[in-house]
Design a protein around this motif. Sequence first.
Motif, PDB file in Angstrom:
ATOM      1  N   GLY A 309      14.690   4.576  -2.120  1.00 35.37           N
ATOM      2  CA  GLY A 309      14.013   3.497  -1.410  1.00 35.37           C
ATOM      3  C   GLY A 309      14.593   2.147  -1.746  1.00 35.37           C
ATOM      4  O   GLY A 309      13.875   1.226  -2.118  1.00 35.37           O
ATOM      5  N   ALA A 520      -5.789   5.916  -1.940  1.00 36.56           N
ATOM      6  CA  ALA A 520      -5.970   4.635  -1.252  1.00 36.56           C
ATOM      7  C   ALA A 520      -7.363   4.065  -1.465  1.00 36.56           C
ATOM      8  O   ALA A 520      -7.555   2.858  -1.524  1.00 36.56           O
TER       9      ALA A 520
ATOM     10  N   ARG B 292       5.736  -2.339  -1.387  1.00 39.65           N
ATOM     11  CA  ARG B 292       5.391  -0.936  -1.584  1.00 39.65           C
ATOM     12  C   ARG B 292       4.671  -0.749  -2.913  1.00 39.65           C
ATOM     13  O   ARG B 292       5.004  -1.408  -3.879  1.00 39.65           O
ATOM     14  N   VAL B 293       3.666   0.129  -2.936  1.00 42.04           N
ATOM     15  CA  VAL B 293       3.023   0.461  -4.214  1.00 42.04           C
ATOM     16  C   VAL B 293       2.838   1.958  -4.352  1.00 42.04           C
ATOM     17  O   VAL B 293       2.633   2.680  -3.383  1.00 42.04           O
ATOM     18  N   CYS B 294       2.895   2.399  -5.587  1.00 41.15           N
ATOM     19  CA  CYS B 294       2.724   3.804  -5.907  1.00 41.15           C
ATOM     20  C   CYS B 294       1.418   3.954  -6.656  1.00 41.15           C
ATOM     21  O   CYS B 294       1.100   3.145  -7.526  1.00 41.15           O
ATOM     22  N   THR B 309       0.934   4.350  -1.671  1.00 39.16           N
ATOM     23  CA  THR B 309      -0.438   4.150  -1.206  1.00 39.16           C
ATOM     24  C   THR B 309      -0.668   2.736  -0.667  1.00 39.16           C
ATOM     25  O   THR B 309       0.245   1.914  -0.685  1.00 39.16           O
ATOM     26  N   LEU B 310      -1.875   2.494  -0.167  1.00 36.74           N
ATOM     27  CA  LEU B 310      -2.262   1.213   0.436  1.00 36.74           C
ATOM     28  C   LEU B 310      -1.368   0.845   1.617  1.00 36.74           C
ATOM     29  O   LEU B 310      -1.103  -0.328   1.870  1.00 36.74           O
ATOM     30  N   CYS B 327       9.671  -3.497   4.291  1.00 37.48           N
ATOM     31  CA  CYS B 327       9.443  -2.051   4.371  1.00 37.48           C
ATOM     32  C   CYS B 327      10.279  -1.305   3.357  1.00 37.48           C
ATOM     33  O   CYS B 327      10.557  -0.139   3.520  1.00 37.48           O
ATOM     34  N   THR B 328      10.687  -1.983   2.296  1.00 43.76           N
ATOM     35  CA  THR B 328      11.400  -1.255   1.257  1.00 43.76           C
ATOM     36  C   THR B 328      11.137  -1.918  -0.081  1.00 43.76           C
ATOM     37  O   THR B 328      10.394  -2.878  -0.184  1.00 43.76           O
ATOM     38  N   ASN B 329      11.743  -1.364  -1.111  1.00 43.41           N
ATOM     39  CA  ASN B 329      11.742  -2.025  -2.409  1.00 43.41           C
ATOM     40  C   ASN B 329      13.164  -1.913  -2.960  1.00 43.41           C
ATOM     41  O   ASN B 329      14.084  -1.577  -2.218  1.00 43.41           O
TER      42      ASN B 329
END
Lengths: 532, 450
Positions: A309, A520, B292-294, B309-310, B327-329
């Motif tokens: 990513g 979430a 982005r978050v995990c 998530t989120l 839309c990325t990290n």
Amino acid sequence: MLNNKGRVTRPQESTEDLTEPQESYSGHKGLLMNEPLLFEVGGLDKTGVDLPECAETETLLGGLERKDEIGLPGLSEPEAVRHYVRLSQQNYAIDSGFYPLGSCTMKHNPRLNEKMARLPGFTDIHPLQPQSSVQGALQLMEELSHWLLELTGMDSIALSPKAGAHGELCGMMAIKAALEAANSARNIVLVPESAHGTNPATAAQLGFKVASIPADADGTVRASAVQTAIEENGAETIAGIMLTNPNTCGLFEREIKAIADAVHDAGGYFYCDGANFNAIMGRVRPGDLGVDAMHFNLHKTFSTPHGGGGPGSGPVVLSERLSAFAPLPFLQKSDDGLTLVEDLHVGESHSDSDVISQAQPFGRLTAFHGQMGMYVRALSYILSHGLDGLAQASGDAVLNANYIRVRLKDLLNQPFGDQACMHEVLFDESSLADSGVTTLDIAKRLIDEGFHPMTIYFPLVCKGAMLIEPTESESQTSIDLFVETLASLIKEALAGENEETFHQAPVHTPRRRLDETAAARKPILRYESSSD
Amino acid sequence: MRYLPHTDHTRRAMLDTIGVASIDDLFEQAGAPLQQPPTSLPPHKSEMEVEQHLAALSSLNRAAGDGAFFVGCGAYRHHVPASVDHLIQRSEFLTSYTPYQPEISQGTLQYLFEFQTQVANLLGSEIANASLYDGSTGCGEAVLMAHRITRRKKALLSGNLHPHYAGVVKTLSHMSSFHVDQSEVVPGQSATEDLIAQIDDETSCVVVQTPDVFGSLYDLREIAGAAQAKGALLIAVVTEVVSLGAIQAPGDMGADIVIAEGQSIGNGLNFGGPYLGLFACRQKYVRQMPGRVCGETVDADGKRGFVLTLSTREQHIRREKATSNICTNSGLCCLAFSIHMTLLGELGLKKLAKLNHSKAVQLSKALSEIEGVEVINQSFFNEFTIRLSKPAEPIVERLAEKNILAGVPASRLWPNQKPLENLLMLAATETVSDAHINELCAGLKEALDA
């Protein structure tokens, strides 16, 4: 101490019968190792680096010394290596198998690119050291720019955007700057319904109003629909259009020239999302189609690895109409070599330059000059292919996608009819209608068969989308195995057998289906020991 | 072409299956108008030829490791342990995609979760995301986030914020129609009175960098209090994260959002990118946080696992209502950061920070003994500013010819600002040797005497 205090969210004991009856004592399963969190195995008193001893000196920290415990556990080098190797083994990757993710372009990542990007003359140079000491880096940027401009038939380039969506922002900012320079109040951007979600998000972020354009029954945008939208909103309001070509359904926008003409006639600009440029590189030049601005996803088209990513890189090419509005910094050639123009007031030596005197940059997008490491990788890929190889690569990508289309067309429905596609082919789940099996189930079963699933949540205009992009780096053998596996799964689903197996899949993975709703609803975004 | 598996034979067989005569026919059927390829572009090169070409370009650059090197201002040269680069080159990390299929991406997801925890702890904040493009774009995103939270549209920037960071915010402000004020540039001083005086009821956020672009350290508590009293947020910016091994974290001093450039840990200089934007904030703002978050969850068997998530905040769900278009990290850069931080651990980071500070103190003392050189900072971490008796830029060029990269002249960041032209910012990390310091001092003395 952070260790061994247990977790607030310790996994619950399952009360149901497990598909696999016997868990192991160690948590491992054969070669698949269960790996605890770093915070559960590391120690605040542990380190894996030997730093030189430090001469005692006066401390000049202004009384701001950090005295508390930070909470950063360390591991010795062997422990750290094992931790990350074990984590790596829980990942799928293009080097381990077929990765037919539509719109994401998972092609082979040549290791030569990595080797080149690690030359000390590229990794170990500072963005603010004297420009006379980085002429090789500037030449590399110039060379990459030349390729990108020639391949697209465009006039100028902004290298600095950090990713595809950042490139989109850059291209639309150039359009906004051009409109402002002309004192124009145009504020409507036309965006097809099938566009990447970043397109409307980008337009909205810049204060434009988004007007959606529906696609035709064949999945592409009609020039007449664009004309209608222009007339409905009033030609004088149209800032431009954001169109993806080839589009996200894997189709070439057949009427793209007429669409460009309609937007230009209305006085607007044509932004092309170039995410899928890998389908046409070396064969079709966006500049010839009337495009005013287009970003590349260097990582997708020119094979820089996705790295789980990012980082990506999103240079933008601009037409003559927009060239003056490119952001800072930009390259300037002179007899003394290359200069990176970081500010328009750099000094007298440039005052007679045409580029400088005409430049109206809209500002700075990021500190420094963009993703140099990605430029090296992309140029390495480009030189390795050459013009002949790039044209062959886009050709093979299109060949592979159409091969999959033809081999599966009797089993799966193409939402926009049976037509030749570009580098990716789109099916939907309507053929599975009464089977009780969905696209998601098919995707999860594919994981158990050793494949990464195709793109399934996108495009939004298609229910139960299966967007398959094989890329040019797959052999016929690997594509055949994928096609036959997918066909067998569909036949199994249609036969009404083993529906529960589909719903339970995947089972041969480090984790089974994960509860995304719970994640979430009550987000847990960091480790906390239970004593916190 | 070595990257393409097809032979003419397999191409022929596949074309026959499709029922077309050639690949060109496929393009024609798809409605793509084929054009004459540009003739100025060369054909493919062998692996060896590509290597030779790029090595030749690389050799035209003066690498930091080739001699004395004191350049900082937002990018820092640190030693990165060999195992970091080895591990990030593992295929399963390097060639994987965004973890949209979590069952086969737990490796990436777990390291992101660990990374988020490391970042939150390091910055002294409650939560962190999985990174943004770099510190400067993170700074722009933080300002936009403050607008969403406060529903105000005026940002106030410290004059001593890195001008490139300020530039990114100003570009966004112009393009997204919000207002930016900036306090005066005050080299060498962490003067905040002027900044605090400018906070009013319209201010959405105050952006302060520490250590600032001249190297000065800030006690943020007073600014945080003043901002929050007016309903504004304090955004703290850290361009040198190694400093947080020695000085108090901005989050612990009351910053609501903390942005940092993470390049220093695990990532090379790379001529400006790819870098790593660290982003942390208070838990209550989680749904306004960009990027982005995990998050942690459980799988169908009740085992702990991780997912992205989120996503309801993101562009692919809310489209034109998204919190940002990101839309990325910087996935692989996060991994490098996290591995290096794991190798350092608390113990190693604190020692590394101490080593950096001691090198900088040593350098500042050596420089201050030269006639025509004045160190203008009272406090600093590994970077500080000197005032020379002459303009700095020609001296830096002259030293570069002697293979000494002496730092960043302020005129590089603020062109055409007379009062700043004698200022030179220098950084000394653990990679600087006593010999380099001696070389610099001798070279500088000579240049000033000339």
